[in-house]
Motif scaffolding. Structure first.
Motif: not given
Length: 364
Positions: A133-159
């Motif tokens: 479905s269209v929702s699968q094409l949006v939700v599945i990539p989005l949830q893993f993009a959130v995981g990437w964003a969490a890692g990026f935020a932690v790295r920025q905070r540490a820097e």
């Protein structure tokens, strides 16, 4: 037992990946024949999950390539069995953790490339699901993009935290260096003043001995003076010059009242000069930095000591600066003669500096 705890702390992430991989294998094995289950045999599914997890274990040696290969392999597996990756729910937290690793990379270019790999692979995996479905094409990539964003935020905070710590350390080192320089300069200044006093006294003593001896002594004293320091030919001031100092400070904009307690008597030249310099430094700081409108100077004579107190109604900015050494210089002078010094905010407002200089018995 402690050795096991150390291993657990060091390899907890690897242990988590292994547990998730095993859980995914069990989930696939027990779900055979159910709706939405993978269509390929267990001989393909189980090894495929194991191979999928292996690149994550190589992240220490290959911080970008290891997590990135995970997504490339996952995308490739869906071209063989499009249901294997979506069916194994245990692979969702594994994918989130892998995306976090890519976002947490120190190299921003590699982190950005990691986001592209995560989103591109997740879109492909969702697209290969039969009847997606269209929702699968949006939700599945989005949830893993959130995981990437969490890692990026932690790295920025540490820097940012690291940069702030480095700035604080640099500022502390700079303050320490400035204080040491101020102390050294004030000691050199006091040494020059004492040199002039000694030179004058010695000149008087040797005057009767002849000009030759006087010349040699002046040569010796000249060696003691630092290179480039000009000779101070005018007589050094003492407490008898406070009246003129008070008038000068008043003309500069700070009214000062001078109080004398006890019976004044002749002080040793060095103590007399230091007492004058203490009052001069305190009044100068009150004039330039304390924003005061009035000051009082009190000189108290006792048989074995002289006390100098300077009180103003300002906010008390006794600092080291290019025009004087403030409390550092005063403390050095008091320390030289074994005296005492206190400084701080007065109970009724303003700033009070109190010093005590012992006066040696001239008979002993």
């Amino acid at each position: 037992m402690s050795h096991l705890r150390n291993l657990a702390r060091q390899y907890w992430f690897d242990l988590l990946v292994a547990v998730l991989a095993i859980a995914a294998m069990v989930e696939v094995a027990l779900g055979r024949g159910h709706r939405g289950a993978p269509q390929t045999t267990l001989w393909f599914c189980l090894p495929a999950i194991a191979v999928l997890a292996l690149p994550i274990f190589a992240r220490r040696r290959f911080p970008f390539a290891g997590p990135a290969v995970y997504w490339v392999l996952g995308m490739g597996i869906t071209f063989v069995d499009p249901l294997l990756i979506p069916y194994a729910n245990a692979l969702v937290p594994m994918g989130l953790a892998d995306a976090f690793l890519l976002g947490n990379l120190r190299d921003l270019r590699k982190a950005g490339a990691g986001l592209a790999v995560v989103v591109g692979s997740a879109v492909t995996i969702a697209y290969n699901i039969p009847g997606h479905s269209v929702s699968q094409l949006v939700v599945i990539p989005l949830q893993f993009a959130v995981g990437w964003a969490a890692g990026f935020a932690v790295r920025q905070r540490a820097e940012q935290a690291k940069a702030a710590e480095e700035r604080a350390t640099a500022a502390e080192l700079e303050r320490d260096a400035a204080a040491r320089i101020a102390v050294a300069e004030e000691r050199a200044r006091i040494a020059r003043e004492l040199h002039d006093i000694v030179a004058h006294a010695v000149s008087v003593m040797v005057l009767q001995v002849g000009r030759a001896a006087l010349t040699e002594m002046r040569r010796l004293l000249a060696v003691m003076r630092r290179d480039g320091d000009p000779a101070e030919l005018a007589p050094q001031p003492g407490l008898d010059g406070l009246g003129s100092l008070v008038k000068d400070i008043g003309r500069a904009g700070l009214p000062v009242e001078l109080h004398v307690e006890g019976e004044p008597f002749a002080l040793p030249r060095g103590i007399d000069l230091s007492a004058y310099r203490i009052a001069q430094e305190a009044l100068t700081n009150a004039l330039k930095h304390a924003d005061a409108s009035h000051a009082d100077v009190t000189i108290s004579y006792a048989p074995d000591e002289v006390q100098i107190q300077v009180r103003d109604n300002g906010h008390g900015a006794m600092t080291s600066n290019g025009h004087g050494h403030g409390l550092i210089g005063i403390r050095e002078r008091v320390k030289l003669y074994g005296g005492e010094m206190t400084a701080g905010t007065a109970s009724g407002g303003g700033f009070v500096l109190s010093t005590r200089l012992p006066v040696p018995d001239p008979r002993g």
